[in-house]
Scaffold this motif. Sequence first.
Motif, PDB file in Angstrom:
ATOM      1  N   GLN B 139      72.778 137.007  21.653  1.00  0.00           N
ATOM      2  CA  GLN B 139      73.525 135.745  21.629  1.00  0.00           C
ATOM      3  C   GLN B 139      74.061 135.533  20.216  1.00  0.00           C
ATOM      4  OE1 GLN B 139      74.627 133.201  23.436  1.00  0.00           O
ATOM      5  NE2 GLN B 139      75.017 131.821  21.715  1.00  0.00           N
ATOM      6  N   PHE B 140      75.290 135.022  20.151  1.00  0.00           N
ATOM      7  CA  PHE B 140      75.900 134.762  18.857  1.00  0.00           C
ATOM      8  C   PHE B 140      75.295 133.527  18.183  1.00  0.00           C
ATOM      9  CE2 PHE B 140      79.221 132.059  16.836  1.00  0.00           C
ATOM     10  CZ  PHE B 140      79.202 132.687  15.615  1.00  0.00           C
ATOM     11  N   HIS B 141      74.822 133.709  16.976  1.00  0.00           N
ATOM     12  CA  HIS B 141      74.443 132.581  16.119  1.00  0.00           C
ATOM     13  C   HIS B 141      74.976 132.867  14.730  1.00  0.00           C
ATOM     14  CE1 HIS B 141      71.907 130.174  18.717  1.00  0.00           C
ATOM     15  NE2 HIS B 141      71.323 131.271  19.151  1.00  0.00           N
ATOM     16  N   ARG B 258      68.682 129.018  12.772  1.00  0.00           N
ATOM     17  CA  ARG B 258      68.330 127.592  12.765  1.00  0.00           C
ATOM     18  C   ARG B 258      68.991 126.868  13.928  1.00  0.00           C
ATOM     19  NH1 ARG B 258      69.906 126.720   6.591  1.00  0.00           N
ATOM     20  NH2 ARG B 258      71.432 128.259   7.304  1.00  0.00           N
ATOM     21  N   THR B 259      70.052 127.456  14.472  1.00  0.00           N
ATOM     22  CA  THR B 259      70.634 126.864  15.681  1.00  0.00           C
ATOM     23  C   THR B 259      69.964 127.524  16.878  1.00  0.00           C
ATOM     24  OG1 THR B 259      72.396 128.513  15.597  1.00  0.00           O
ATOM     25  CG2 THR B 259      72.910 126.353  14.717  1.00  0.00           C
ATOM     26  N   THR B 260      69.676 126.713  17.906  1.00  0.00           N
ATOM     27  CA  THR B 260      69.123 127.300  19.130  1.00  0.00           C
ATOM     28  C   THR B 260      70.052 127.000  20.287  1.00  0.00           C
ATOM     29  OG1 THR B 260      67.784 125.315  19.329  1.00  0.00           O
ATOM     30  CG2 THR B 260      66.666 127.279  18.534  1.00  0.00           C
ATOM     31  N   LEU B 261      70.180 127.980  21.179  1.00  0.00           N
ATOM     32  CA  LEU B 261      71.060 127.809  22.337  1.00  0.00           C
ATOM     33  C   LEU B 261      70.297 127.097  23.436  1.00  0.00           C
ATOM     34  CD1 LEU B 261      73.835 128.555  23.682  1.00  0.00           C
ATOM     35  CD2 LEU B 261      72.635 130.493  24.681  1.00  0.00           C
ATOM     36  N   VAL B 262      70.828 125.982  23.889  1.00  0.00           N
ATOM     37  CA  VAL B 262      70.203 125.245  24.992  1.00  0.00           C
ATOM     38  C   VAL B 262      70.756 125.767  26.315  1.00  0.00           C
ATOM     39  CG1 VAL B 262      69.771 122.972  25.984  1.00  0.00           C
ATOM     40  CG2 VAL B 262      69.939 123.242  23.489  1.00  0.00           C
ATOM     41  N   GLU B 263      72.078 125.867  26.379  1.00  0.00           N
ATOM     42  CA  GLU B 263      72.677 126.458  27.587  1.00  0.00           C
ATOM     43  C   GLU B 263      74.115 126.888  27.315  1.00  0.00           C
ATOM     44  OE1 GLU B 263      73.666 123.922  30.931  1.00  0.00           O
ATOM     45  OE2 GLU B 263      73.644 122.146  29.669  1.00  0.00           O
ATOM     46  N   PHE B 264      74.604 127.767  28.187  1.00  0.00           N
ATOM     47  CA  PHE B 264      76.009 128.171  28.140  1.00  0.00           C
ATOM     48  C   PHE B 264      76.654 127.763  29.450  1.00  0.00           C
ATOM     49  CE2 PHE B 264      79.098 131.496  29.495  1.00  0.00           C
ATOM     50  CZ  PHE B 264      80.132 131.116  28.646  1.00  0.00           C
TER      51      PHE B 264
END
Lengths: 260, 397, 386
Positions: B139-141, B258-264
């Motif tokens: 996943q892109f961060h 530091r960013t987290t993916l909640v949903e796409f």
Amino acid sequence: MDIVVCIKQVPETTEVKIDPQTKTLVREGIPGIVNPFDMYAIEEGLRLKERYGGKVKVLTMGPPQAEDALREALAMGADEAVLLSDKALAGSDTLATSYALSMAVRKLGYDLVICGKQAVDGDTAQVGPEMAEHLGVPFVAWVRKVEEVSDGKIKVQRLMDDGYEVLEMPLPALITVVKEINEPRLPSLRGKMRARKAQIPVWTVEDIGADPSRVGLEGSPTQVVRVFTPERRAGGEILQGEPEEVADKLVEKLEAMGVI
Amino acid sequence: MARIKVIEEKCTGCGACVDACPFGAIRVEEMAVIDEEKCTLCGACVEACPLGALELEEVVRTGMDTSKYRGVWVFAEQRHGKVSGVAYELLNVGRRLADDLGEKLTAVVFGPIGEDAVRELIYRGADRVLWADDERLAQFHDDTYAGVLAEMAQAERPEIILCGATSIGRSFFPKAAAKLGTGLTADCTGLEIDKERRLLVQTRPAFGGNIMATILTPDHRPQMATVRHKVMKEAPRQEGREGEVVKWSPRPENLASRTTLVEFVEEVEETVNLADADIIVSGGRGLGGPENFALIRELAMLLGGAVGASRAAVDAGWIPYSHQVGQTGRTVSPKLYIACGISGAIQHLVGMQSSDVIVAINKDPEAPIFKVATFGIVGDLFEVVPALIERLKRRKG
Amino acid sequence: MPNYFLTEEQMMIRDLARQIAEEKVKPVRAELDEKEEFPWEIVRILAQADLFRVWVPEEYGGLGGGTLELCLATEELSRACAGVAVTYAGSALGGTPILLFGNEEQKEKYLPPLASGEKLAAFALTEPDAGSDAAAISTTAEKVEGGYVLNGTKQWITNGGEAEIYVVIAMTDKTKGARGASAFIVEKGWEGFGFGKKERKMGIRASATRELIFQDCFVPKENLLGREGMGFIVAMRTFDRTRPGIGAQSVGIAQGALDEALAYAHQRHQFGRPISSFQAIQHMLADMATQIEAARALVYYAARLIDSGEKDISKISAMAKLFASDVAMRVTTDAVQIFGGYGYMREYPVEKMMRDAKITQIYEGTNQIMRNIIAGELIKELASRR
């Protein structure tokens, strides 16, 4: 929540014309406006303040006349404005600009920094992300919605080419916003009157404690070596006649070229 | 401090620089006088002066030892495990640049994309693939992508790194450049090598496409640029082409985001994707209202094309932004572009003028769109387009 | 355009109203007109911009301006859409009698929400059988314990049904004719106060024009405006102050039509050249522009005279309304002519402007009544000189 909104004054690009004789930009009397994408940033700052309390401070870096852009933000409802203006900043590229702005943002104090996704004159979209790096805070670009701010975290929607992502990050943080996020309000008369009277401090490189070797032309790794008018493709053939005739001619020609 | 210097012996006060200055910072009082408050040192006047009477005073930049940096890298973006088309465009440009420099071309790719996809990068021109095959990069961060890329670049010292000017590239690449303390040029439409100076010559539009700027990163490495999608052609595929695959294990701190993916949430467009369409029919202000886009849709459907729009039509709320063609919308280069009721503001032209064939239908013969049109029709689109639809229906039988 | 020696604040009002007209009103005006839809969204925008505050004194939450400020905003809004403008100006029309005749309690209660734009006001005089002959009204206000009971029907009330605050003229003593009328402040939602049909109009279709129906509606005595028997004076003094507003609306409509006609004449080609190169068109445009400027000068002068505190304003006020509304009708008709066949079509904005212009010759006193007022004042002046 202390919100710093970084804005830029840009010329109204739609009015930029090219002189057919000299092939140069005609820029006489073109007014400066707040970069349209920054209007969304200001609006989002004001909305977050309305939701969560706090202050909205606007910051711009530019020549003395960039103060007009700050007054516009004040007229919309921003609480404070600071102009970062110093001859030593002239010629700054995005790296130097983002460094200088980040030093000013630090001095202002912040929980959240909001930038428009890009400026319409340079179109680089680099200053926001670079600032985040200089500040050492997490960031999300292309924010189309701020879902919520709670427990020292911010949850946002990031616009991607194939949809959107919901992301969360701890504050302090930085976001850049896209036009889908809101509809900027117009200024109010009382806001305009207040803005007209407001004292706007002007900060120099020294005031923000920036390293002089990292700003201006000296602190800019990139160098513009040539500016020119783009080449236009030559105009082609004008098809004439009644609509039906023209339609026939066009279809024949397109068929002959193999494009349909 | 840097400034524009007027060479008194050469300046005749002709005023060419006054017209050229995008910031109104020059006036003529017998000779050119620069208002240093307004001057941004952009160099437009230096370029415009017919007598060579203006020069940008050289500055001593605190640079790096550039000789230690070698090779060309392209960042091969993947999304949901699939390598994006822009990666192949970059490999095409990158190949040419690497050949001009006599260096190797490396493709950098993140995440578990599989051996086949990696091999494909070699078939498309990479000599070497630097592969951070880690689940945490699927996943892109921004934190991880910028961190790992900077880590690789610090260790391997490429002289050039290119990345697609996509939502992903334009987000993390600036952060990576700032980490590396080097220059980055956004959204380039032209890239060349100045062989004499071993420099990447980067060309990009500015001021809404009204002017083009050529940019160098003379004393910093790597020279970084994002490249506009769909301007360059994809690299040809050479099945069986050989190359080296190097797996890279990133440092743990660069794999923490530091960013987290909640949903796409995927949003599929109802119409043909503009960027991929071979034929685009666009409508502008001349349509007069949202209901008249029906005419445009009908023509597009008949041709099997996509529907585009000018900014004026989008701003008026007649059609969603996803259809906007131009500087602030999408850049397209279809085989056929039909502009109906579009005057052709410069910001629109820059987004479509690389189309193979352009047809313009507009009632104003002075409309700038005719200057780029292969075929121009001066007339009422409400007469011409229906006639065209009729004709195409007959053709289909 | 001449700047008419406007102060910086007046220019600010004009510029902001213009910005709202351009950015927010123009894109929706055709739809509002077509659907006869009340422009609540625009009202909210005008409120947020503080434009409802311009004519209200500072102590009641206003910006302390006067008739000229109200005219500047009305003109700019009318340039884009007269229906929106009359909604805006209609609220000031309803608030003006409270400002002029209200006691301290009434002003403190009713003016601040009008200034903020949180509430709209309306003024109710006209009845089915009492138009120009305002003294013929039949709505009654019977005195009872603690107040009055209203019965009757008011007709063609601008902002009717949408406004929260109404100033209603009713007869407290029918035997006294015009001297038997009184003015009351009535709030929407009070028992016995309802609304009749919403009118379908030729122009200004975004605005609400509606019947007010009073059936044993109790109005507390605190809501009597001025004294009993002053109703007709309240109405006439109010109109004296608001008629330049109709003039401003007319100037705005005419200017909007000229803007469109000029742009079109430049763009439209016939016989191989733009029609603006033909003298017949040029002379029409010149006459239109000249009439508009004359009307504007008269309207601003009347507004300034009112704001200066001058008492004798009936004549100049009527002149401003009369002249400007006739100009609006002529100019919009000519604009349609310049557009030719296109001008007659709904796709182009000038036919709406022509429809909108017509009402300015009719409401707040027909232009025939304006001439009566002017002539009456002239004769009075002559008599007083003898």
